[in-house]
Design a protein around this motif. Structure first.
Motif, PDB file in Angstrom:
ATOM      1  N   THR A   1       2.810  19.043  31.130  1.00  0.00           N
ATOM      2  CA  THR A   1       4.058  18.394  31.535  1.00  0.00           C
ATOM      3  C   THR A   1       4.001  16.908  31.212  1.00  0.00           C
ATOM      4  OG1 THR A   1       3.201  18.168  33.790  1.00  0.00           O
ATOM      5  CG2 THR A   1       4.637  20.047  33.348  1.00  0.00           C
ATOM      6  N   LYS A   2       5.146  16.257  31.285  1.00  0.00           N
ATOM      7  CA  LYS A   2       5.238  14.842  30.920  1.00  0.00           C
ATOM      8  C   LYS A   2       4.308  13.990  31.769  1.00  0.00           C
ATOM      9  CE  LYS A   2       8.458  10.949  30.549  1.00  0.00           C
ATOM     10  NZ  LYS A   2       7.668  10.353  29.455  1.00  0.00           N
ATOM     11  N   ASP A   3       3.626  13.082  31.133  1.00  0.00           N
ATOM     12  CA  ASP A   3       2.715  12.112  31.741  1.00  0.00           C
ATOM     13  C   ASP A   3       1.429  12.729  32.282  1.00  0.00           C
ATOM     14  OD1 ASP A   3       4.342   9.905  31.178  1.00  0.00           O
ATOM     15  OD2 ASP A   3       5.458  10.127  33.054  1.00  0.00           O
ATOM     16  N   TYR A  14       8.018  21.046  27.282  1.00  0.00           N
ATOM     17  CA  TYR A  14       8.177  19.599  27.079  1.00  0.00           C
ATOM     18  C   TYR A  14       7.646  19.210  25.697  1.00  0.00           C
ATOM     19  CZ  TYR A  14       8.130  14.593  27.720  1.00  0.00           C
ATOM     20  OH  TYR A  14       8.375  13.251  27.559  1.00  0.00           O
ATOM     21  N   HIS A  15       6.576  19.872  25.281  1.00  0.00           N
ATOM     22  CA  HIS A  15       5.955  19.581  23.979  1.00  0.00           C
ATOM     23  C   HIS A  15       6.661  20.296  22.829  1.00  0.00           C
ATOM     24  CE1 HIS A  15       2.707  19.192  20.967  1.00  0.00           C
ATOM     25  NE2 HIS A  15       2.995  20.456  20.687  1.00  0.00           N
ATOM     26  N   ARG A  30      10.902  17.385  32.964  1.00  0.00           N
ATOM     27  CA  ARG A  30       9.503  17.031  32.741  1.00  0.00           C
ATOM     28  C   ARG A  30       8.668  18.248  32.331  1.00  0.00           C
ATOM     29  NH1 ARG A  30       8.899  11.820  34.359  1.00  0.00           N
ATOM     30  NH2 ARG A  30       6.619  11.946  34.419  1.00  0.00           N
TER      31      ARG A  30
END
Length: 709
Positions: free
Chosen positions: A89-91, A447-448, A470
């Motif tokens: 996921t993001k971050d 997300y990717h 996200r």
């Protein structure tokens, strides 16, 4: 002389540094304010892993943590939290994976409240633990094996009393969607397999020969009998049977209390065993109530069911043990076992692909077990069925045709799915697990891959079931009491895995009884609505959402199974179908000797949730790429468009839709933030709330980073 016995907690945390081979222990006492399990693990991660750490770097950690109730004799106290940084996921923020099986009990009985893996080995190893004897051993002979074969090999070497928690090829190859498997098919997802693989750890093998010190064993026994006799229902605490039965005032076709006369464990040893009509009050028939194989897979699963099984300390047994020789012939495993999304993957694919195969047919049973046993052997994770939806979408909408190199496209004839050939999924999943092809990016998470393959609009389509930009999907979201489910789906850094609310929603009781219970627990009947007939946000719904979150976090810290806890309702008519929400506190006191109230435990759950929220604030990036972001409302708690936009011919708050309204949901977010004491506009922890929770160290850390509103 003072009693210095550690009741409930084992009292030690084991640390294994793979870079230095150092094996040390430390006292659990400094972490007890965070209870154990999720709370303990999140605190270690917050204190020791800097924001922005690469999840696959040696500096990241992997924490296996159990709680004070684990292996204590408390029913359904067999869960384990495995905490690390997200790979998908993001971050790449702090996440928790949770699993059942036997590994948590073995860790506790070996004398530990947590195992912390640090650093990274130079070559494959496994950690062998026999009580206080801990060794780092060469794993070259099992590296490359599937999870079942590795488990069998390691048990033969170290002893059949041991429990093995292992990764498969997906984790070894650092695939973001990889998991850790223990006790054959109990999985902990969220990319923890890749983190373990990055440390070159194939498995932890634990044999615990000790015991858990319990302050009042008789009280635990009496409470357990009371709970099994009067309070507990079936899986998800469904408290009415699926079919009309002589003893029952109500029945509900969606109930997981699915036992009935004539329904059997068809492949039981000797001869089929009839599940019968187990009644409330019968302590010895509780384990027959949940016939989950048929519930998940359809009526044809009956003849393949050996028995229903369960995790350590579980009387419910929601885990399906099956034998299907045809599955083995098609490339899967002849013996199958799992529960939830990994157990019926074909249903999620078929919802998009629309093949001619009925989801509840015998063909579908074969498809589900071929796919399910394959992913478990590979140690591959489905992200609560997101992988299956994404694969189906990329087939149907031509994404694979558009983005795959010609040599990869030539390997997969998607018509084989429509031709009822499940071997294509064995081939596809093995290819994905290698993590060396373009198609493997589907298992990096949406997300990717939607960015890589220019398909970001997938997030806003209802079939995706993606709930947050996200990168995670629904887990009992807006279809579960509207805004309540929507709120708790925003709070974590992966799918929430909260069942406190959906257990209540699907328990089988009439809405009138649910509303009466809601008034007693959350302050008003308007805390709950009938399915697909929502009303605007109100304070009682905010209470319900807050309670859903804190009970889940509490259970993941104690550790209890939130797939059945909390005991909000009961199957006992003489109790007016009321459960007992003080049971956690009663068991906690009986086990640890500490006199706590239910409110005390709920506040501890809120504190742990706030700790993870603080870690999220610290680890998120701003639009310019700098680290740290306080605007949780607009950057983190961002629901995708489809819950607001689907059913275009219907308005929110009208019967027949799960559609919600944007401004109302923003109101709901603010009301929930207020319940936690977070900033009303931003949704981040404040200095005053951190002081109120006794988290001065976290406050000072966020202040130093200018991350308090």
């Amino acid at each position: 002389m003072a009693d210095e016995t550690s009741y409930g907690w084992a009292g030690k945390i084991l640390r294994v540094n793979l870079s230095t081979n150092a094996i040390t222990t430390q006292p659990t006492d400094p972490y007890k304010e965070y209870i154990g399990g999720m709370g303990l693990a999140n605190k270690i991660m917050y204190d020791e892993v800097p924001a922005g750490t690469d999840p696959l770097a040696p500096e990241n950690k992997l924490v296996f943590a159990v709680g004070p109730l684990t292996a204590s004799g408390v029913p359904l106290a067999g869960r384990t939290t495995i905490c690390s940084l997200s790979t998908f996921t993001k971050d790449q923020l702090l996440v928790d994976a949770h699993c059942g099986g036997m590994i948590g009990a073995k860790i506790k009985l070996a004398g530990y409240d947590a195992i912390v893996l640090e650093g990274a080995a130079k070559s494959p190893v496994y950690i062998n633990i026999v009580d206080d004897m801990v060794e780092i051993k060469d794993a070259s002979f099992v590296w490359g094996l599937g999870t079942r074969e590795a488990t069998e090999t390691l048990c033969r070497r170290e002893g059949t009393e041991a429990c093995v928690a292992t990764i498969g090829p997906a984790g070894e190859n650092l695939l973001p969607y990889s998991c850790i498997i223990n006790a054959r098919n109990h999985s902990a997802g969220a990319g923890t397999g890749a983190v373990m693989g990055s440390k070159k750890v194939k498995a932890i093998v634990v044999q615990g020969n000790g015991s858990v010190h319990v302050k009042d064993p008789q009280a635990v026994a009496d409470l357990s009998d009371y709970m099994l006799r009067d309070i507990i229902g079936s899986n998800n605490n469904h408290v009415v049977p699926q079919t009309q039965q002589e003893w029952a005032e109500f029945y509900d076709k969606g109930s997981r209390w699915s036992a009935r006369s004539g329904l059997t464990w068809g492949m039981a040893e000797g001869e089929p065993i009839d599940t019968g009509e187990p009644k409330p009050g019968e302590l010895n028939t509780v384990g027959y109530r949940c016939m989950k194989s048929v519930y998940d897979l359809g009526p044809d699963a009956e003849k393949y069911t050996i028995k229903m099984n369960g995790c350590h300390g579980c009387p419910i047994h929601c885990y399906s043990d099956l034998r299907i020789d045809r599955t083995g012939e098609l490339g899967g495993k002849a013996t199958a076992g799992n529960t939830c999304a990994a157990n019926f993957p074909f249903k999620y694919m078929n919802g998009i692909l629309k093949t001619d195969i009925d989801d509840k047919s015998e063909d579908a049973v074969i498809w589900n077990t071929v796919i399910g046993t394959t992913i478990d052997e590979l140690g591959l994770w489905c992200n609560y069925a997101q992988l299956w939806r994404d694969i189906a979408h990329c087939i149907k909408d031509g994404v694979f045709d558009r983005v795959l190199p010609e040599e990869e496209k030539a390997r997969f004839d998607w018509q084989r799915i429509y031709n009822n050939d499940p071997t294509i999924m064995v081939e596809l999943l093995n290819e994905i697990a290698k993590n060396n092809s373009e198609i493997a990016h589907i298992a990096y998470g949406p997300y990717h891959w939607t960015e890589r393959w220019n398909d970001k609009e997938w997030f806003d389509k209802k079939p995706s079931q993606l709930i947050n930009y996200r990168g995670w999907p629904v887990h009992h979201a807006t279809e579960c009491f509207g805004q309540v489910g929507g709120l708790y789906n925003m709070m974590f850094n992966r799918d929430d895995m909260i069942h406190s609310a959906v257990n209540f929603q699907g328990c089988g009781l009439p809405i009138e009884i649910k509303k009466a219970i809601a008034a007693e627990v959350w302050g008003g009947e308007d805390a709950v609505d009938p399915d697909k007939n929502y009303t605007p946000m109100n304070d009682h719904k905010a209470n319900f959402a807050w309670w859903s979150i804190v009970t889940d976090v509490l259970h993941d810290s104690l550790t209890l199974c939130n797939w059945t806890w909390p005991m909000t309702m009961s199957p006992t008519k003489a109790r007016d179908y009321r459960g007992d929400l003080d049971l956690e506190a009663k068991f906690f006191k009986a086990v640890t000797g500490e006199d706590v109230t239910t409110d005390d435990l709920y506040q501890a759950g809120a504190k742990i949730m706030t700790l993870q929220r603080a870690a999220t604030v610290r680890g998120m990036t701003k639009a310019d790429g700098t680290m740290g972001e306080t605007d949780m409302r607009n950057v983190h708690d961002t629901m995708t468009a489809w819950p607001f936009d689907h059913d275009p011919d219907k308005q929110p708050f009208t019967e027949g839709t799960i559609k919600i309204e944007r401004n109302d949901f923003q109101t709901a977010l603010g009301m929930l933030y207020d319940k936690f004491g977070w900033d009303h506009e931003k949704g981040c922890p404040t200095a005053s709330c951190l002081d109120a929770y006794g988290m001065t160290d976290v406050k000072e850390d966020l202040q130093s980073l200018n991350l308090l509103p």
